[in-house]
Design a protein around this motif. Structure first.
Motif, mmCIF file in Angstrom:
data_model
loop_
_atom_site.group_PDB
_atom_site.id
_atom_site.type_symbol
_atom_site.label_atom_id
_atom_site.label_comp_id
_atom_site.label_asym_id
_atom_site.label_seq_id
_atom_site.Cartn_x
_atom_site.Cartn_y
_atom_site.Cartn_z
ATOM 1 N N GLU A 168 1.446 4.023 -2.993
ATOM 2 C CA GLU A 168 1.131 5.632 -2.467
ATOM 3 C C GLU A 168 2.481 6.455 -3.284
ATOM 4 O OE1 GLU A 168 0.255 5.218 1.728
ATOM 5 O OE2 GLU A 168 -1.788 4.970 1.197
ATOM 6 N N ARG A 212 0.974 -0.938 -0.191
ATOM 7 C CA ARG A 212 0.009 0.042 -0.063
ATOM 8 C C ARG A 212 0.486 1.110 -0.152
ATOM 9 N NH1 ARG A 212 -2.525 -0.820 4.636
ATOM 10 N NH2 ARG A 212 -3.564 -2.287 3.751
ATOM 11 N N ARG A 213 2.090 1.374 0.627
ATOM 12 C CA ARG A 213 3.202 2.571 1.070
ATOM 13 C C ARG A 213 3.380 2.795 -0.191
ATOM 14 N NH1 ARG A 213 5.752 0.747 5.675
ATOM 15 N NH2 ARG A 213 4.037 1.784 6.800
#
Length: 69
Positions: A33, A29-30
């Protein structure tokens, strides 16, 4: 995940695999992003390469969890 009625035969391995799934999901997820903020195609490719690697590890951990149950 659903609560189990019977414990797995290897509760330590299960805990490690669950931790791996949670950590890898957060890391993916990071990285995703950060992808739009990458300054070059080389950076984007490096991020995507790491995402793919983590997704493989994530899938492997989930498959092993399924085998434990």
């Amino acid at each position: 995940m659903a609560e189990r009625f019977l414990p797995t035969e290897d509760p330590v391995m299960e805990a490690v695999l669950q931790w791996t799934v949670e950590r890898d999901a957060k890391d993916v997820r990071r990285l995703l992003e950060w992808l739009p903020e990458a300054r070059s195609s080389r950076e984007r490719k490096a991020l995507m390469e790491r995402v793919r690697s983590l997704l493989e590890e994530l899938e492997d951990a989930m498959n092993k969890l399924d085998e434990l149950h």
